[in-house]
Design an enzyme around this catalytic site. Structure first.
Site, PDB file in Angstrom:
ATOM      1  N   HIS A   1       0.840  -1.184  -0.130  1.00  0.00           N
ATOM      2  CA  HIS A   1       0.066   0.093  -0.005  1.00  0.00           C
ATOM      3  C   HIS A   1       0.886   1.222   0.094  1.00  0.00           C
ATOM      4  O   HIS A   1       0.123   2.410   0.290  1.00  0.00           O
ATOM      5  CB  HIS A   1      -0.804  -0.078   1.257  1.00  0.00           C
ATOM      6  CG  HIS A   1      -2.148  -0.932   0.805  1.00  0.00           C
ATOM      7  ND1 HIS A   1      -2.888  -1.607   2.171  1.00  0.00           N
ATOM      8  CD2 HIS A   1      -2.571  -1.771   0.065  1.00  0.00           C
ATOM      9  CE1 HIS A   1      -3.593  -2.418   1.821  1.00  0.00           C
ATOM     10  NE2 HIS A   1      -3.380  -2.314   0.339  1.00  0.00           N
TER      11      HIS A   1
ATOM     12  N   CYS B   1       5.012  11.756  -8.151  1.00  0.00           N
ATOM     13  CA  CYS B   1       4.488  12.682  -8.942  1.00  0.00           C
ATOM     14  C   CYS B   1       3.234  12.125  -9.711  1.00  0.00           C
ATOM     15  O   CYS B   1       3.148  11.195 -10.388  1.00  0.00           O
ATOM     16  CB  CYS B   1       5.683  13.199 -10.041  1.00  0.00           C
ATOM     17  SG  CYS B   1       5.026  14.336 -11.158  1.00  0.00           S
TER      18      CYS B   1
ATOM     19  N   CYS C   1       4.176  12.566 -13.635  1.00  0.00           N
ATOM     20  CA  CYS C   1       5.100  11.723 -14.585  1.00  0.00           C
ATOM     21  C   CYS C   1       5.641  10.479 -13.811  1.00  0.00           C
ATOM     22  O   CYS C   1       6.189   9.668 -14.216  1.00  0.00           O
ATOM     23  CB  CYS C   1       6.513  12.619 -14.758  1.00  0.00           C
ATOM     24  SG  CYS C   1       7.455  12.849 -13.408  1.00  0.00           S
TER      25      CYS C   1
ATOM     26  N   CYS D   1       7.761  18.556  -8.581  1.00  0.00           N
ATOM     27  CA  CYS D   1       8.436  17.194  -8.744  1.00  0.00           C
ATOM     28  C   CYS D   1       9.857  17.523  -9.215  1.00  0.00           C
ATOM     29  O   CYS D   1      10.161  18.125 -10.181  1.00  0.00           O
ATOM     30  CB  CYS D   1       7.677  16.491  -9.883  1.00  0.00           C
ATOM     31  SG  CYS D   1       8.476  14.884 -10.698  1.00  0.00           S
TER      32      CYS D   1
ATOM     33  N   CYS E   1       9.999  16.491 -13.217  1.00  0.00           N
ATOM     34  CA  CYS E   1       9.380  17.241 -14.228  1.00  0.00           C
ATOM     35  C   CYS E   1       8.954  18.346 -14.026  1.00  0.00           C
ATOM     36  O   CYS E   1       8.253  19.518 -14.736  1.00  0.00           O
ATOM     37  CB  CYS E   1       8.246  16.467 -14.989  1.00  0.00           C
ATOM     38  SG  CYS E   1       6.839  16.348 -13.808  1.00  0.00           S
TER      39      CYS E   1
ATOM     40  N   GLY F   1      -2.343  -9.172  12.452  1.00  0.00           N
ATOM     41  CA  GLY F   1      -3.049  -7.800  12.863  1.00  0.00           C
ATOM     42  C   GLY F   1      -3.761  -7.093  11.787  1.00  0.00           C
ATOM     43  O   GLY F   1      -3.748  -6.048  11.650  1.00  0.00           O
TER      44      GLY F   1
ATOM     45  N   ALA G   1      -0.190  -8.495  19.368  1.00  0.00           N
ATOM     46  CA  ALA G   1       0.799  -9.059  18.722  1.00  0.00           C
ATOM     47  C   ALA G   1       2.214  -8.934  19.147  1.00  0.00           C
ATOM     48  O   ALA G   1       3.318  -9.853  18.946  1.00  0.00           O
ATOM     49  CB  ALA G   1       1.144  -7.888  17.377  1.00  0.00           C
TER      50      ALA G   1
END
Length: 225
Positions: free
Chosen positions: A103, A111, A114, A130, A133, A169, A213
C-alpha cells in the site's frame, strides 16, 4: 522453510499508531473519501497533505515493538517474504532486511504527472515541484482506495511456493490483501492467523492465535526458530 507473512495495522497499533476503522467510515476523524482516494486529493490536496504530514510525523516518532523485532529474527532463520499493508517503516527499523509495501509508504513521494518517485520530506505541500518534471503534482506514494496495490505479481508468486502463510494484525476487510490466505491455502500452504480476535476471513486459516501482537508474534517466532 518458506514463510510468507502479511501484516496489518494491528502490529503497529502497539507502537501507538492509529488503525483505520471502516465501520464508521472515519480515519482519524476524516472521511475516507476526503483523505484516501484520488478524488479526495483532486478536491483538496492541501487537506490530504496535512493528513499525511501528521501521519508521517506520528510514524517517525513511533518505535518498533517486539512483534516487529521478532519478524526480523524470523528472517534470519527462514526464507521469509514479508508483506505489509502498513505505510510506516517500523518493520525496517525493527531490523527486517526486506519488506514489500503493498500500500505504499509514508517515506516516499510520487508525482501524479510523471510517476517519478523520491524520498518524501517530513512536510509536503501541493506547491512542491516534482524533482523530475517540475510539475506541482506531488502526492504521498500511498495506494488509495480505488487504486491497484503495488508488487502484486511478486506477492502472488511468493504464495505459489510458500510452506506457511501467516496474517498478523489484519482485519480481513480490505482486498486484495484479504484474499491472500485463501490463495495460499489453495496452493497447499499451512495458514495461521495472529490477531486480537477473529478477522473477517478467519475461515481461511487452519490455526488461530488470539492476543496482542507484541506477545503472540515473539512466541510464535520462537516456536519456529
Amino acid at each position: 522453510m518458506r514463510i510468507t507473512v502479511l501484516t496489518g495495522a494491528g502490529i503497529s497499533a502497539e507502537s501507538g499508531l492509529a488503525t483505520f476503522r471502516a465501520s464508521d467510515g472515519l480515519w482519524e476523524q476524516h472521511r475516507i473519501e476526503d483523505v484516501a482516494t484520488p478524488e479526495g486529493f483532486t478536491a483538496d490536496p492541501a487537506l490530504v497533505h496535512r493528513f499525511y504530514n501528521a501521519r508521517r510525523a506520528a510514524a517517525a516518532a513511533a518505535l518498533p515493538n517486539p512483534a516487529h523485532q521478532a519478524l526480523a529474527e524470523l528472517a534470519r532463520h527462514h526464507d521469509l517474504t514479508l508483506i505489509t499493508q502498513n505505510v510506516d517503516d517500523l518493520h525496517e527499523r525493527g531490523g527486517s532486511p526486506e519488506v514489500i509495501h503493498m500500500h505504499g509508504s509514508l517515506t516516499a513521494a510520487l508525482c501524479a504527472s510523471c510517476d517519478a518517485r523520491w524520498t518524501a520530506p517530513m512536510v509536503m505541500s501541493p506547491a512542491d515541484p516534482c524533482p523530475t518534471c517540475r510539475a506541482q503534482a506531488t502526492r504521498p506514494d500511498i495506494v488509495w482506495f480505488g487504486e491497484i496495490p503495488y508488487h502484486m505479481d511478486r506477492i502472488w508468486q511468493a504464495l505459489e511456493t510458500t510452506d506457511l502463510f501467516a496474517a498478523i494484525g489484519t482485519s480481513g476487510n480490505v482486498y486484495p490483501a484479504a484474499g491472500l490466505a485463501q490463495h495460499a491455502a489453495r496452493m497447499g500452504a499451512d495458514c495461521i492467523e495472529l490477531n486480537l480476535e477473529a478477522s473477517a476471513t478467519a475461515r481461511d486459516f487452519s490455526r488461530h492465535i488470539h492476543g496482542p501482537a507484541s506477545r503472540t508474534v515473539p512466541d510464535w517466532v520462537a516456536s519456529l526458530v
